[in-house]
Motif scaffolding. Structure first.
Motif, PDB file in Angstrom:
ATOM      1  N   HIS A 182     -66.487 -42.376  -7.395  1.00  0.00           N
ATOM      2  CA  HIS A 182     -67.385 -41.246  -7.541  1.00  0.00           C
ATOM      3  C   HIS A 182     -68.702 -41.755  -8.121  1.00  0.00           C
ATOM      4  O   HIS A 182     -68.890 -42.950  -8.317  1.00  0.00           O
ATOM      5  CB  HIS A 182     -66.765 -40.176  -8.448  1.00  0.00           C
ATOM      6  N   ASP A 183     -69.598 -40.814  -8.414  1.00  0.00           N
ATOM      7  CA  ASP A 183     -70.901 -41.198  -8.972  1.00  0.00           C
ATOM      8  C   ASP A 183     -70.944 -40.970 -10.478  1.00  0.00           C
ATOM      9  O   ASP A 183     -71.989 -40.659 -11.044  1.00  0.00           O
ATOM     10  CB  ASP A 183     -72.030 -40.422  -8.274  1.00  0.00           C
ATOM     11  N   SER A 184     -69.812 -41.111 -11.157  1.00  0.00           N
ATOM     12  CA  SER A 184     -69.706 -40.843 -12.590  1.00  0.00           C
ATOM     13  C   SER A 184     -70.448 -41.902 -13.407  1.00  0.00           C
ATOM     14  O   SER A 184     -70.343 -43.096 -13.130  1.00  0.00           O
ATOM     15  CB  SER A 184     -68.233 -40.834 -13.011  1.00  0.00           C
ATOM     16  N   VAL A 185     -71.160 -41.455 -14.442  1.00  0.00           N
ATOM     17  CA  VAL A 185     -71.885 -42.378 -15.323  1.00  0.00           C
ATOM     18  C   VAL A 185     -71.833 -41.851 -16.753  1.00  0.00           C
ATOM     19  O   VAL A 185     -71.539 -40.684 -17.005  1.00  0.00           O
ATOM     20  CB  VAL A 185     -73.367 -42.551 -14.901  1.00  0.00           C
ATOM     21  N   GLY A 186     -72.156 -42.748 -17.688  1.00  0.00           N
ATOM     22  CA  GLY A 186     -72.340 -42.362 -19.076  1.00  0.00           C
ATOM     23  C   GLY A 186     -71.073 -42.273 -19.893  1.00  0.00           C
ATOM     24  O   GLY A 186     -69.980 -42.624 -19.449  1.00  0.00           O
ATOM     25  N   LEU A 187     -71.220 -41.775 -21.124  1.00  0.00           N
ATOM     26  CA  LEU A 187     -70.108 -41.684 -22.067  1.00  0.00           C
ATOM     27  C   LEU A 187     -68.995 -40.783 -21.561  1.00  0.00           C
ATOM     28  O   LEU A 187     -67.816 -41.042 -21.801  1.00  0.00           O
ATOM     29  CB  LEU A 187     -70.606 -41.139 -23.413  1.00  0.00           C
ATOM     30  N   PHE A 188     -69.357 -39.696 -20.881  1.00  0.00           N
ATOM     31  CA  PHE A 188     -68.369 -38.715 -20.448  1.00  0.00           C
ATOM     32  C   PHE A 188     -68.080 -38.801 -18.957  1.00  0.00           C
ATOM     33  O   PHE A 188     -67.377 -37.961 -18.415  1.00  0.00           O
ATOM     34  CB  PHE A 188     -68.856 -37.302 -20.808  1.00  0.00           C
ATOM     35  N   GLN A 189     -68.632 -39.822 -18.288  1.00  0.00           N
ATOM     36  CA  GLN A 189     -68.424 -40.003 -16.851  1.00  0.00           C
ATOM     37  C   GLN A 189     -68.733 -38.721 -16.075  1.00  0.00           C
ATOM     38  O   GLN A 189     -67.983 -38.293 -15.200  1.00  0.00           O
ATOM     39  CB  GLN A 189     -67.006 -40.490 -16.575  1.00  0.00           C
ATOM     40  N   GLN A 190     -69.870 -38.131 -16.435  1.00  0.00           N
ATOM     41  CA  GLN A 190     -70.327 -36.931 -15.743  1.00  0.00           C
ATOM     42  C   GLN A 190     -70.995 -37.322 -14.424  1.00  0.00           C
ATOM     43  O   GLN A 190     -71.577 -38.399 -14.310  1.00  0.00           O
ATOM     44  CB  GLN A 190     -71.284 -36.150 -16.654  1.00  0.00           C
ATOM     45  N   ARG A 191     -70.945 -36.425 -13.442  1.00  0.00           N
ATOM     46  CA  ARG A 191     -71.378 -36.761 -12.090  1.00  0.00           C
ATOM     47  C   ARG A 191     -72.674 -36.036 -11.728  1.00  0.00           C
ATOM     48  O   ARG A 191     -72.726 -34.792 -11.745  1.00  0.00           O
ATOM     49  CB  ARG A 191     -70.290 -36.398 -11.090  1.00  0.00           C
ATOM     50  N   PRO A 192     -73.718 -36.771 -11.379  1.00  0.00           N
ATOM     51  CA  PRO A 192     -74.953 -36.118 -10.907  1.00  0.00           C
ATOM     52  C   PRO A 192     -74.704 -35.172  -9.746  1.00  0.00           C
ATOM     53  O   PRO A 192     -75.309 -34.098  -9.669  1.00  0.00           O
ATOM     54  CB  PRO A 192     -75.835 -37.303 -10.497  1.00  0.00           C
ATOM     55  N   SER A 193     -73.786 -35.537  -8.851  1.00  0.00           N
ATOM     56  CA  SER A 193     -73.534 -34.707  -7.675  1.00  0.00           C
ATOM     57  C   SER A 193     -72.864 -33.384  -8.022  1.00  0.00           C
ATOM     58  O   SER A 193     -72.824 -32.469  -7.198  1.00  0.00           O
ATOM     59  CB  SER A 193     -72.655 -35.467  -6.676  1.00  0.00           C
ATOM     60  N   GLN A 194     -72.339 -33.271  -9.256  1.00  0.00           N
ATOM     61  CA  GLN A 194     -71.706 -32.036  -9.695  1.00  0.00           C
ATOM     62  C   GLN A 194     -72.620 -31.205 -10.582  1.00  0.00           C
ATOM     63  O   GLN A 194     -72.173 -30.252 -11.234  1.00  0.00           O
ATOM     64  CB  GLN A 194     -70.400 -32.358 -10.435  1.00  0.00           C
ATOM     65  N   GLY A 195     -73.891 -31.605 -10.655  1.00  0.00           N
ATOM     66  CA  GLY A 195     -74.865 -30.787 -11.364  1.00  0.00           C
ATOM     67  C   GLY A 195     -75.003 -31.051 -12.849  1.00  0.00           C
ATOM     68  O   GLY A 195     -75.654 -30.276 -13.567  1.00  0.00           O
ATOM     69  N   TRP A 196     -74.436 -32.147 -13.344  1.00  0.00           N
ATOM     70  CA  TRP A 196     -74.541 -32.444 -14.765  1.00  0.00           C
ATOM     71  C   TRP A 196     -75.937 -32.942 -15.147  1.00  0.00           C
ATOM     72  O   TRP A 196     -76.337 -32.835 -16.301  1.00  0.00           O
ATOM     73  CB  TRP A 196     -73.499 -33.499 -15.149  1.00  0.00           C
ATOM     74  N   GLY A 197     -76.668 -33.517 -14.221  1.00  0.00           N
ATOM     75  CA  GLY A 197     -77.988 -34.056 -14.497  1.00  0.00           C
ATOM     76  C   GLY A 197     -78.262 -35.243 -13.597  1.00  0.00           C
ATOM     77  O   GLY A 197     -77.433 -35.623 -12.761  1.00  0.00           O
ATOM     78  N   THR A 198     -79.421 -35.856 -13.780  1.00  0.00           N
ATOM     79  CA  THR A 198     -79.742 -37.056 -13.008  1.00  0.00           C
ATOM     80  C   THR A 198     -79.014 -38.252 -13.589  1.00  0.00           C
ATOM     81  O   THR A 198     -78.587 -38.227 -14.752  1.00  0.00           O
ATOM     82  CB  THR A 198     -81.252 -37.318 -13.037  1.00  0.00           C
ATOM     83  N   PRO A 199     -78.862 -39.338 -12.827  1.00  0.00           N
ATOM     84  CA  PRO A 199     -78.229 -40.536 -13.388  1.00  0.00           C
ATOM     85  C   PRO A 199     -78.935 -41.022 -14.647  1.00  0.00           C
ATOM     86  O   PRO A 199     -78.273 -41.473 -15.600  1.00  0.00           O
ATOM     87  CB  PRO A 199     -78.336 -41.560 -12.251  1.00  0.00           C
ATOM     88  N   GLU A 200     -80.264 -40.935 -14.660  1.00  0.00           N
ATOM     89  CA  GLU A 200     -81.011 -41.390 -15.842  1.00  0.00           C
ATOM     90  C   GLU A 200     -80.706 -40.504 -17.043  1.00  0.00           C
ATOM     91  O   GLU A 200     -80.513 -40.993 -18.168  1.00  0.00           O
ATOM     92  CB  GLU A 200     -82.518 -41.370 -15.535  1.00  0.00           C
ATOM     93  N   GLN A 201     -80.641 -39.198 -16.834  1.00  0.00           N
ATOM     94  CA  GLN A 201     -80.332 -38.291 -17.941  1.00  0.00           C
ATOM     95  C   GLN A 201     -78.930 -38.537 -18.490  1.00  0.00           C
ATOM     96  O   GLN A 201     -78.717 -38.566 -19.708  1.00  0.00           O
ATOM     97  CB  GLN A 201     -80.459 -36.842 -17.474  1.00  0.00           C
ATOM     98  N   LEU A 202     -77.974 -38.725 -17.595  1.00  0.00           N
ATOM     99  CA  LEU A 202     -76.584 -38.885 -18.020  1.00  0.00           C
ATOM    100  C   LEU A 202     -76.326 -40.227 -18.686  1.00  0.00           C
ATOM    101  O   LEU A 202     -75.276 -40.407 -19.310  1.00  0.00           O
ATOM    102  CB  LEU A 202     -75.648 -38.688 -16.832  1.00  0.00           C
TER     103      LEU A 202
ATOM    104  N   VAL B  23     -62.342 -31.256 -16.121  1.00  0.00           N
ATOM    105  CA  VAL B  23     -61.601 -31.055 -14.871  1.00  0.00           C
ATOM    106  C   VAL B  23     -61.174 -32.420 -14.315  1.00  0.00           C
ATOM    107  O   VAL B  23     -61.478 -32.807 -13.193  1.00  0.00           O
ATOM    108  CB  VAL B  23     -62.436 -30.272 -13.827  1.00  0.00           C
ATOM    109  N   SER B  24     -60.431 -33.140 -15.128  1.00  0.00           N
ATOM    110  CA  SER B  24     -60.027 -34.502 -14.799  1.00  0.00           C
ATOM    111  C   SER B  24     -58.815 -34.518 -13.874  1.00  0.00           C
ATOM    112  O   SER B  24     -57.994 -33.595 -13.872  1.00  0.00           O
ATOM    113  CB  SER B  24     -59.693 -35.257 -16.092  1.00  0.00           C
TER     114      SER B  24
END
Length: 358
Positions: free
Chosen positions: A105-125, A159-160
């Motif tokens: 997936h496109d998960s990044v950051g401490l919480f492995q949030q996904r830009p494609s799911q509306g959490w933010g941009t890769p840079e923000q996350l 939602v893991s």
């Protein structure tokens, strides 16, 4: 082996506290004697030069960011514990970039949030403060998150695909929050800020006292070496509450030494058994036991219970000389006497101290 000593300065509201740690990790008994019930912050990541379990300064610095963001958003310390435990599972408290072929997936950051799911941009996350704020924003929309199991609250946010994975991190996340905040995982939020949890209140650790009152008969005393819990005297009918969220694994009448199931009458010291009783399985394979209820428990085997939920009423069934709660704590998932530990220090370290007789 020679010991190395580290002086750690914890910068908090009200001044800087110094704690002397030996080796790479603080001695836990000394740690809980030294720390109180929380300071609001800020927690300064630059002061962290020690380890807690497998987590080094960089990872603990990220935990400090998570805690500080929660404090800035006026999220209670229970939320800090949930957020830190979630990041432990998702990233081992490392601010991960995109893992390429190791991540489908496109998960990044401490919480492995996904830009494609509306959490933010890769840079923000990849900004720990931003990703922490997004986590708390979602957590605060979950009804009842402060009393539900940590893994349930985390799963409602994340939602893991592995919804039960968060639970194993709760004890160490609690410890990390305590170390970085002078014991905030033992606190509740009052009108004037953090304070130690009192009767009927659930500490940020997720634990609460099952009943009020002082401990009478203690754990494995000289006169009762086989007493694998503590007794707290209360009148019949006083409500017994689950000490922490978990799953009921036993709810029944314990037969006496003759195999009789007569829990609906008062017991006596000549009888055996726990009377009406409940066992609850909590995170990290901790089990709590509640004996001598006055009637059939209010919960059944398999029920999920929240911290502080009423599970029964004080009585005197089974091996009992008068109304009281016999309360046990077992570790390692071991319901036998081999798994029993003294509930007094166990509950004190979680910010839910039992009333201790003088």
């Amino acid at each position: 082996m020679a010991l190395t000593a580290t002086l750690v300065l914890l910068c908090c509201t009200g001044g800087i506290g110094a704690v002397l740690f030996t080796d790479d990790e603080p001695d836990q008994s000394a740690l809980f004697r030294a720390f109180g019930c929380g300071r609001e912050g800020p927690v300064r990541a630059d002061d962290i030069d020690f380890r807690i379990g497998p987590y080094g300064p960089e990872q603990l610095g990220n935990a400090a960011v998570i805690i500080n963001v929660g404090a800035e958003m006026s999220v209670s310390p229970r939320g800090w514990v949930i957020a830190v435990a979630t990041a432990m599972q998702e990233s081992t408290l490392r601010n991960l970039g995109h893992l390429g072929s190791r991540n489908d997936h496109d998960s990044v950051g401490l919480f492995q949030q996904r830009p494609s799911q509306g959490w933010g941009t890769p840079e923000q996350l990849q900004d720990p403060a931003y990703s922490s704020r997004k986590f708390y924003d979602k957590l605060l929309t979950v009804d009842g998150w402060e009393t539900m199991t940590l893994t349930a609250a985390a799963q409602r946010v994340q939602v893991s695909a592995f919804p039960d994975a968060y639970a194993k991190h709760e004890p160490l996340a609690t410890r990390i929050v305590n170390v970085l905040t002078d014991g905030a995982a033992r606190a509740v939020v009052g009108p004037d800020g953090l304070r130690c949890a009192g009767d009927g209140e659930i500490a940020a650790s997720g634990w609460t006292r099952p009943v009020p009152g002082n401990v009478g008969s203690g754990f494995r005393t000289n006169s009762r070496p086989g007493h694998n819990g503590v007794d707290i005297a209360q009148p019949k009918g006083v409500l017994i509450r689950a000490a922490s969220a978990g799953r009921v694994i036993v709810s029944r009448c314990d037969p006496d030494q003759f195999g009789r199931l007569d829990c609906n009458v008062d017991g006596s010291p000549r009888k055996g058994g726990c009377g009406w009783f409940v066992d609850i399985l909590h995170a990290d394979q901790v089990i709590t036991r509640y004996c001598h209820m006055v009637s059939r428990p209010d919960v059944a085997e398999g029920d999920q219970v929240d911290a502080g939920q009423v599970i029964g009423k004080v009585g005197s069934s089974g091996n009992s000389s008068g109304p009281h709660l016999h309360y046990e704590v077992h570790v390692g998932g071991d319901r036998s006497s081999h798994g029993a530990v003294d509930p007094v220090p166990f509950m004190r370290e979680r910010g839910a101290p039992l009333g201790e007789s003088g």
